[in-house]
Design an enzyme around this catalytic site. Structure first.
Site, PDB file in Angstrom:
ATOM      1  N   HIS A 159      35.037 -40.833  -8.309  1.00 20.36           N
ATOM      2  CA  HIS A 159      33.651 -41.259  -8.093  1.00 20.36           C
ATOM      3  C   HIS A 159      33.209 -42.184  -9.207  1.00 20.36           C
ATOM      4  CE1 HIS A 159      29.564 -40.881  -6.506  1.00 20.36           C
ATOM      5  NE2 HIS A 159      29.197 -41.024  -7.774  1.00 20.36           N
TER       6      HIS A 159
ATOM      7  N   SER B 141      22.790 -34.850 -10.016  1.00 19.92           N
ATOM      8  CA  SER B 141      22.750 -35.546  -8.732  1.00 19.92           C
ATOM      9  C   SER B 141      24.177 -35.881  -8.268  1.00 19.92           C
ATOM     10  CB  SER B 141      21.903 -36.818  -8.896  1.00 19.92           C
ATOM     11  OG  SER B 141      22.087 -37.687  -7.821  1.00 19.92           O
TER      12      SER B 141
ATOM     13  N   ARG C 277      12.468 -38.785  -7.846  1.00 19.95           N
ATOM     14  CA  ARG C 277      12.782 -39.424  -9.142  1.00 19.95           C
ATOM     15  C   ARG C 277      12.545 -40.928  -9.070  1.00 19.95           C
ATOM     16  NH1 ARG C 277      18.729 -38.097  -9.712  1.00 19.95           N
ATOM     17  NH2 ARG C 277      18.625 -39.469 -11.511  1.00 19.95           N
TER      18      ARG C 277
ATOM     19  N   LYS D 143      26.913 -33.564  -5.296  1.00 18.38           N
ATOM     20  CA  LYS D 143      27.581 -34.136  -4.115  1.00 18.38           C
ATOM     21  C   LYS D 143      29.095 -33.980  -4.218  1.00 18.38           C
ATOM     22  CE  LYS D 143      24.956 -37.697  -4.890  1.00 18.38           C
ATOM     23  NZ  LYS D 143      24.007 -38.773  -5.035  1.00 18.38           N
TER      24      LYS D 143
ATOM     25  N   ASP E 288      19.496 -32.943  -3.339  1.00 16.03           N
ATOM     26  CA  ASP E 288      19.617 -34.179  -4.131  1.00 16.03           C
ATOM     27  C   ASP E 288      18.868 -35.315  -3.455  1.00 16.03           C
ATOM     28  OD1 ASP E 288      20.678 -35.970  -6.200  1.00 16.03           O
ATOM     29  OD2 ASP E 288      21.733 -36.852  -4.502  1.00 16.03           O
TER      30      ASP E 288
HETATM   31  N1  URA Z   1      24.071 -41.980  -8.449  1.00 15.31           N
HETATM   32  C1  URA Z   1      23.635 -40.819  -7.906  1.00 15.31           C
HETATM   33  O1  URA Z   1      24.174 -40.361  -6.901  1.00 15.31           O
HETATM   34  N2  URA Z   1      22.610 -40.188  -8.488  1.00 15.31           N
HETATM   35  C2  URA Z   1      21.998 -40.639  -9.608  1.00 15.31           C
HETATM   36  O2  URA Z   1      21.073 -40.020 -10.084  1.00 15.31           O
HETATM   37  C3  URA Z   1      22.448 -41.852 -10.148  1.00 15.31           C
HETATM   38  C4  URA Z   1      23.508 -42.496  -9.561  1.00 15.31           C
END
Ligand code: URA
Length: 443
Positions: free
Chosen positions: A82, A183, A168, A187, A161
């Site tokens: 990622h 965040s 946010r 995932k 999220d």
């Molecule tokens: N990518 C994400 O999935 N979340 C964040 O807070 C910042 C980048």
């Protein structure tokens, strides 16, 4: 739990308990906690931070707010990769097929473009016929047979999220290191892979502008992954310049294909080989040296490229485009960008490069916008390279002539020049694991 007391406690810098964190996240997802109180807590976290323990509880609770993908039907060790985001980042298109060609397993859920950063799914969909919305059964079957599949993230991955990110975004709390860590890792935990390799980008095209901040973020994400029982490493990479020389969906696919053949731009080729090697090491395919050799062989023999073509065919795409990239549709209009001074390019504002690509049509201005796959930018010279005034340093592509004017005047403002050769960031800056931080050149 009284939300008021939780906000007060965090405001004063105390750590929240597991119960308090679960009550807050679950209450917010269930619409029992209003946005104004959650906003206040996010801002308190922004200033007071979170301990590793609090962060793990929050991330696990966010991950469990939706589907937890069970990949156990896929044999072998599943390794995910990622990136925290960047411009020209098509690494997955190269790394996943190479890892699969070397016997690894990659069951990857990827995203679409977000703001000025591109998304793997948009890039894959530039290949005619390619489908990224396929059901779980078929996804598992493809990974079991081919060793890889890349699909779009299902709607119900970490809904907490989604809700928190939207809040946010409008409360100036996106750039909080613990909130970014939770965040992303929520995932990753929900997506089900056994092990995780993180690409933490640093520079003007990344969330983290400084190496020190990127190391803090990397350590937090590694701590979350390891705390949740998933071996996790992070590699810090340079996003102070666009990655490679192509930004835009079709031209990035072509650059990925060139890289699978060993003919990619030097920075991108190096980063892909390092990530593929790390994924294979985590997948227990051999030592660092053995895995690096396997990666080189997969490139030399063309087996990585063949894997990519196989995946495209399995997911409905026309694999002939992979072997005959001249078949891709070309942009109707183009415009050259010229160096403003004689000397060296001393900096490129990479976020502005990404936004230029969006202006050209390569990304979405609004959620509803459609994408122009032919749009993008090809860079001939990047930071640190010598240029003469008036020399062509980039070409812009779009389907619409009028977009070129706006994009050109915007991008030109993103360059600075100097007489002296500037110091450039290394492509690979550091590696963070549970054992600590190793910085280049000791990697
Ligand atoms: N990518 C994400 O999935 N979340 C964040 O807070 C910042 C980048």
């Amino acid at each position: 739990m009284r939300m008021y007391d939780v906000i007060e406690k965090k405001k004063r810098g105390f750590a929240l308990t597991k119960q308090e964190i679960y009550d807050v996240i679950n209450g917010y997802v269930a619409d029992e906690i209003p946005d104004y109180q959650m906003s206040a807590l996010l801002m308190a976290i922004y200033y007071m931070g979170m301990t590793d323990e609090e962060l793990l509880y929050m991330t696990e609770c966010m991950a469990h707010s939706g589907d937890m993908v069970d990949l156990s039907e896929i044999s072998g060790i599943k390794v995910d990769k990622h990136s925290t985001g960047g411009v020209g980042d098509k690494t997955t298109l190269v790394v996943a097929p190479i890892v699969a060609a070397c016997g690894g397993k990659v069951a990857k859920m990827s995203g679409r473009g977000l703001g000025f950063t591109g998304g793997t799914i948009d890039k894959l969909e530039a290949i005619p016929g390619m489908r990224t919305a396929i059901d779980e059964k078929r996804f598992f079957d493809i990974v079991n047979r081919l060793g890889l599949s890349v699909i779009g993230q299902s709607a119900n991955i970490a809904p907490a999220d989604k809700k928190l990110y939207a809040l946010r975004d409008v409360t100036a709390t996106v750039d909080s290191i613990p909130l970014i860590a939770a965040s992303i890792m929520s995932k990753k935990l929900a997506a089900g892979s056994d092990k995780i390799v993180l690409d933490v980008t640093v520079g003007s095209g990344a969330f983290m502008k400084s190496v020190d901040d990127a190391i803090v973020l990397a350590k937090k994400m590694v701590a979350i992954g390891e705390g949740a029982g998933r071996q996790t490493i992070a590699i810090l990479t340079n996003m102070d310049v666009p990655l490679g020389v192509a930004v835009g969906n079709t031209i990035e696919v072509i650059e990925a294909i060139d890289t699978l053949k060993g003919n990619g731009p030097r920075d991108f080729q190096e980063i892909c080989e390092i990530f593929a090697t790390s994924m294979l090491v985590l997948g227990e395919k051999g030592s660092e040296e053995e895995c690096a050799n396997m990666v080189k062989k997969a490139i030399q023999s063309g087996s990585g490229l063949d894997k990519f073509a196989e995946m495209i065919r399995e997911q409905g795409g026309d694999e002939s485009y992979i072997y005959h990239t001249e078949k891709f549709q070309k942009a109707l209009c183009e415009r050259k960008i010229f160096a403003g001074e004689t000397g060296y390019i001393s900096s490129m504002n990479t976020e502005m490069c990404g936004k230029t690509a969006v202006i050209l049509g390569a990304g979405r201005e609004t959620k509803e916008s459609s994408i122009d796959n032919t749009a993008g930018i090809h860079f001939y010279k990047k930071t640190g390279e010598q240029v003469g005034k008036g020399e062509v340093i980039a070409t812009l592509y779009s389907s619409e002539e009028k977009k070129l004017n706006d994009a050109a005047s915007y991008l030109e403002k993103g360059y600075t020049y100097s007489k002296e050769q500037p110091k450039k960031m290394d492509n690979v800056i550091a590696r963070v694991s549970k054992d600590g931080v190793v910085r280049n050149p000791d990697l």
